[in-house]
Design a protein around this motif. Structure first.
Motif, PDB file in Angstrom:
ATOM      1  N   VAL A 138      -4.287   5.101  -6.800  1.00  0.00           N
ATOM      2  CA  VAL A 138      -3.764   5.780  -5.610  1.00  0.00           C
ATOM      3  C   VAL A 138      -3.613   4.783  -4.466  1.00  0.00           C
ATOM      4  O   VAL A 138      -2.645   4.846  -3.702  1.00  0.00           O
ATOM      5  CB  VAL A 138      -4.678   6.966  -5.223  1.00  0.00           C
ATOM      6  N   ARG A 139      -4.537   3.862  -4.349  1.00  0.00           N
ATOM      7  CA  ARG A 139      -4.436   2.828  -3.314  1.00  0.00           C
ATOM      8  C   ARG A 139      -3.139   2.036  -3.470  1.00  0.00           C
ATOM      9  O   ARG A 139      -2.404   1.813  -2.503  1.00  0.00           O
ATOM     10  CB  ARG A 139      -5.647   1.900  -3.412  1.00  0.00           C
ATOM     11  N   GLY A 140      -2.822   1.627  -4.693  1.00  0.00           N
ATOM     12  CA  GLY A 140      -1.596   0.871  -4.928  1.00  0.00           C
ATOM     13  C   GLY A 140      -0.348   1.683  -4.686  1.00  0.00           C
ATOM     14  O   GLY A 140       0.613   1.213  -4.068  1.00  0.00           O
ATOM     15  N   ALA A 141      -0.348   2.932  -5.163  1.00  0.00           N
ATOM     16  CA  ALA A 141       0.831   3.785  -4.989  1.00  0.00           C
ATOM     17  C   ALA A 141       1.078   4.089  -3.517  1.00  0.00           C
ATOM     18  O   ALA A 141       2.227   4.058  -3.048  1.00  0.00           O
ATOM     19  CB  ALA A 141       0.662   5.079  -5.777  1.00  0.00           C
ATOM     20  N   CYS A 142       0.020   4.376  -2.777  1.00  0.00           N
ATOM     21  CA  CYS A 142       0.178   4.685  -1.346  1.00  0.00           C
ATOM     22  C   CYS A 142       0.546   3.439  -0.545  1.00  0.00           C
ATOM     23  O   CYS A 142       1.316   3.521   0.415  1.00  0.00           O
ATOM     24  CB  CYS A 142      -1.101   5.320  -0.801  1.00  0.00           C
ATOM     25  N   THR A 143       0.026   2.293  -0.948  1.00  0.00           N
ATOM     26  CA  THR A 143       0.402   1.045  -0.278  1.00  0.00           C
ATOM     27  C   THR A 143       1.891   0.781  -0.456  1.00  0.00           C
ATOM     28  O   THR A 143       2.573   0.340   0.478  1.00  0.00           O
ATOM     29  CB  THR A 143      -0.434  -0.127  -0.817  1.00  0.00           C
ATOM     30  N   ALA A 144       2.412   1.065  -1.629  1.00  0.00           N
ATOM     31  CA  ALA A 144       3.846   0.896  -1.861  1.00  0.00           C
ATOM     32  C   ALA A 144       4.663   1.829  -0.975  1.00  0.00           C
ATOM     33  O   ALA A 144       5.750   1.462  -0.519  1.00  0.00           O
ATOM     34  CB  ALA A 144       4.170   1.152  -3.330  1.00  0.00           C
ATOM     35  N   CYS A 145       4.148   3.022  -0.728  1.00  0.00           N
ATOM     36  CA  CYS A 145       4.855   3.960   0.165  1.00  0.00           C
ATOM     37  C   CYS A 145       4.818   3.488   1.614  1.00  0.00           C
ATOM     38  O   CYS A 145       5.761   3.712   2.370  1.00  0.00           O
ATOM     39  CB  CYS A 145       4.236   5.352   0.059  1.00  0.00           C
ATOM     40  N   ILE A 146       3.717   2.856   2.003  1.00  0.00           N
ATOM     41  CA  ILE A 146       3.595   2.377   3.393  1.00  0.00           C
ATOM     42  C   ILE A 146       4.554   1.214   3.635  1.00  0.00           C
ATOM     43  O   ILE A 146       5.268   1.169   4.625  1.00  0.00           O
ATOM     44  CB  ILE A 146       2.141   1.959   3.695  1.00  0.00           C
ATOM     45  N   PHE A 147       4.567   0.253   2.719  1.00  0.00           N
ATOM     46  CA  PHE A 147       5.397  -0.939   2.872  1.00  0.00           C
ATOM     47  C   PHE A 147       6.687  -0.776   2.076  1.00  0.00           C
ATOM     48  O   PHE A 147       7.009  -1.575   1.204  1.00  0.00           O
ATOM     49  CB  PHE A 147       4.627  -2.178   2.401  1.00  0.00           C
ATOM     50  N   ASP A 148       7.445   0.261   2.388  1.00  0.00           N
ATOM     51  CA  ASP A 148       8.638   0.590   1.600  1.00  0.00           C
ATOM     52  C   ASP A 148       9.906  -0.083   2.082  1.00  0.00           C
ATOM     53  O   ASP A 148      10.896  -0.117   1.359  1.00  0.00           O
ATOM     54  CB  ASP A 148       8.840   2.104   1.558  1.00  0.00           C
ATOM     55  N   ALA A 149       9.919  -0.607   3.291  1.00  0.00           N
ATOM     56  CA  ALA A 149      11.130  -1.229   3.821  1.00  0.00           C
ATOM     57  C   ALA A 149      10.752  -2.356   4.775  1.00  0.00           C
ATOM     58  O   ALA A 149       9.708  -2.294   5.429  1.00  0.00           O
ATOM     59  CB  ALA A 149      11.977  -0.189   4.553  1.00  0.00           C
ATOM     60  N   PRO A 150      11.595  -3.377   4.852  1.00  0.00           N
ATOM     61  CA  PRO A 150      11.312  -4.457   5.804  1.00  0.00           C
ATOM     62  C   PRO A 150      11.502  -3.974   7.237  1.00  0.00           C
ATOM     63  O   PRO A 150      12.298  -3.071   7.513  1.00  0.00           O
ATOM     64  CB  PRO A 150      12.340  -5.530   5.448  1.00  0.00           C
ATOM     65  N   CYS A 151      10.727  -4.536   8.127  1.00  0.00           N
ATOM     66  CA  CYS A 151      10.881  -4.196   9.543  1.00  0.00           C
ATOM     67  C   CYS A 151      10.450  -5.390  10.385  1.00  0.00           C
ATOM     68  O   CYS A 151       9.873  -6.350   9.876  1.00  0.00           O
ATOM     69  CB  CYS A 151      10.081  -2.947   9.890  1.00  0.00           C
ATOM     70  N   ALA A 152      10.728  -5.315  11.666  1.00  0.00           N
ATOM     71  CA  ALA A 152      10.452  -6.432  12.563  1.00  0.00           C
ATOM     72  C   ALA A 152       8.959  -6.659  12.747  1.00  0.00           C
ATOM     73  O   ALA A 152       8.498  -7.797  12.798  1.00  0.00           O
ATOM     74  CB  ALA A 152      11.118  -6.185  13.915  1.00  0.00           C
ATOM     75  N   SER A 153       8.191  -5.594  12.834  1.00  0.00           N
ATOM     76  CA  SER A 153       6.750  -5.720  13.044  1.00  0.00           C
ATOM     77  C   SER A 153       6.015  -4.912  11.972  1.00  0.00           C
ATOM     78  O   SER A 153       6.268  -3.726  11.785  1.00  0.00           O
ATOM     79  CB  SER A 153       6.364  -5.203  14.428  1.00  0.00           C
ATOM     80  N   LEU A 154       5.094  -5.569  11.314  1.00  0.00           N
ATOM     81  CA  LEU A 154       4.308  -4.901  10.279  1.00  0.00           C
ATOM     82  C   LEU A 154       2.983  -4.362  10.821  1.00  0.00           C
ATOM     83  O   LEU A 154       2.168  -3.874  10.051  1.00  0.00           O
ATOM     84  CB  LEU A 154       4.041  -5.855   9.120  1.00  0.00           C
ATOM     85  N   LEU A 155       2.773  -4.441  12.110  1.00  0.00           N
ATOM     86  CA  LEU A 155       1.518  -3.972  12.686  1.00  0.00           C
ATOM     87  C   LEU A 155       1.283  -2.481  12.444  1.00  0.00           C
ATOM     88  O   LEU A 155       0.181  -2.101  12.025  1.00  0.00           O
ATOM     89  CB  LEU A 155       1.457  -4.287  14.186  1.00  0.00           C
ATOM     90  N   PRO A 156       2.268  -1.592  12.636  1.00  0.00           N
ATOM     91  CA  PRO A 156       2.020  -0.179  12.312  1.00  0.00           C
ATOM     92  C   PRO A 156       1.696   0.041  10.833  1.00  0.00           C
ATOM     93  O   PRO A 156       0.872   0.886  10.493  1.00  0.00           O
ATOM     94  CB  PRO A 156       3.327   0.518  12.688  1.00  0.00           C
TER      95      PRO A 156
END
Length: 191
Positions: A138-156
């Motif tokens: 679940v940790r891996g699957a949810c991490t993939a959902c969080i980091f699903d697209a590139p963006c300017a700031s990864l802080l959120p």
């Protein structure tokens, strides 16, 4: 370019240190989540809950079928069991998306949702090893959902990941504590 006949050898060979993959460590108490990370986690997981439920249930079925094949007793999983697993997976993933790590939710995970998902029944000690694997899945699957697209700031995204890992670590801590209570209870009954 042509290949050179001279071979270059390393004069200094440094042995590589073998490091294990960092697994979550059980957390003893409920964390205080940052509102921005909690909102980002809910946003990332909210629409993905049905897909996460399907993948989690499929993962548990594959594990159970693998164990059944090893024992030489493969049987189909009844539909009622699948429905209970789907409900348990959905409840757990919704709790994770909301960042629920209070003692009541952690206890519900360890005593109800996890035994349903692992198929171990009421024996909490037998659910610990597969439970750790489910938490990491679940940790891996949810991490993939969080980091699903590139963006300017990864802080959120990093704040959402922190909320996710703190929540799962608290759930894992409840699992480890319930295993200790189950083994202590069994020793007390025998003696």
């Amino acid at each position: 370019m042509t290949k050179s006949d001279v071979s270059v050898k390393d004069t200094v060979s440094v042995p590589r240190e073998v490091r294990p993959f960092l697994l979550l460590a059980p957390a003893p108490a409920a964390p205080v989540h940052e509102p921005a990370g909690l909102a980002r986690l809910d946003q990332a997981l909210g629409d993905q809950i049905p897909q996460l439920v399907r993948s989690l249930v499929d993962y548990t079925i594959a594990r159970q079928n693998g164990r059944a094949l090893e024992r030489g007793n493969p049987q189909p999983i009844p539909l009622s069991v699948l429905n209970r697993r789907r409900r348990a997976a959905r409840s757990w993933l919704v709790a994770i998306a909301a960042g629920l790590a209070d003692p009541a939710t952690a206890h519900t995970f360890a005593a109800q949702w996890l035994p349903l998902l692992t198929g171990t029944g009421p024996d909490l000690a037998a659910a610990v090893a597969p439970g750790r694997d489910l938490v990491e899945f679940v940790r891996g699957a949810c991490t993939a959902c969080i980091f699903d697209a590139p963006c300017a700031s990864l802080l959120p995204h990093a704040k959402a990941l922190h909320v996710l890992e703190a929540t799962l670590a608290t759930h894992l801590g409840a699992l480890v504590r319930s295993e200790g209570a189950a083994t202590t209870g069994r020793r007390g009954r025998r003696g």
